[in-house]
Design a protein around this motif. Sequence first.
Motif, mmCIF file in Angstrom:
data_model
loop_
_atom_site.group_PDB
_atom_site.id
_atom_site.type_symbol
_atom_site.label_atom_id
_atom_site.label_comp_id
_atom_site.label_asym_id
_atom_site.label_seq_id
_atom_site.Cartn_x
_atom_site.Cartn_y
_atom_site.Cartn_z
ATOM 1 N N THR A 1 0.851 -1.170 0.000
ATOM 2 C CA THR A 1 0.000 0.000 0.000
ATOM 3 C C THR A 1 0.899 1.236 0.000
ATOM 4 O O THR A 1 1.797 1.343 0.825
ATOM 5 C CB THR A 1 -0.901 0.024 1.245
ATOM 6 N N THR B 1 2.329 4.669 0.767
ATOM 7 C CA THR B 1 2.249 5.626 1.853
ATOM 8 C C THR B 1 2.076 7.035 1.286
ATOM 9 O O THR B 1 1.332 7.834 1.813
ATOM 10 C CB THR B 1 3.533 5.565 2.705
ATOM 11 N N SER C 1 4.591 6.610 -6.597
ATOM 12 C CA SER C 1 4.121 5.998 -5.360
ATOM 13 C C SER C 1 5.311 5.495 -4.564
ATOM 14 O O SER C 1 6.232 4.889 -5.114
ATOM 15 C CB SER C 1 3.185 4.838 -5.640
ATOM 16 N N PRO D 1 5.899 3.237 -1.131
ATOM 17 C CA PRO D 1 5.393 2.487 0.013
ATOM 18 C C PRO D 1 6.418 2.498 1.151
ATOM 19 O O PRO D 1 7.612 2.371 0.922
ATOM 20 C CB PRO D 1 5.201 1.079 -0.523
ATOM 21 N N LEU D 2 5.944 2.677 2.355
ATOM 22 C CA LEU D 2 6.804 2.590 3.520
ATOM 23 C C LEU D 2 7.037 1.127 3.828
ATOM 24 O O LEU D 2 6.111 0.348 3.907
ATOM 25 C CB LEU D 2 6.146 3.285 4.710
#
Length: 63
Positions: free
Chosen positions: A8, A10, A59, A61-62
Motif C-alpha cells: 500500500t 504511503t 508511489s 510504500p513505507l
Amino acid sequence: MAKLVMLTATVTLRLPSDIESAEELAALRFAGIPMDGDGYAESGYLFVRLTKSQHNILSWPLE
C-alpha cells in the motif's frame, strides 16, 4: 507458487510529465519521501507509472 505481495502506497503524487528534475525532487522531498542528492529514494522503492496523459504517478510504500 510464488506468494503475491501487495504494498500500500504511503505517499502517492501526480506530477506533470514535463516537470523539471529539480522541481520533481523538491516535490518528493516536500511530500516526505527521503531522497538523496542523485534523485533516488534513500529507503524503499519509488514506483513511477507513466501515463498517456500529461501526468506521471509516483508511489512510495513505507517498508
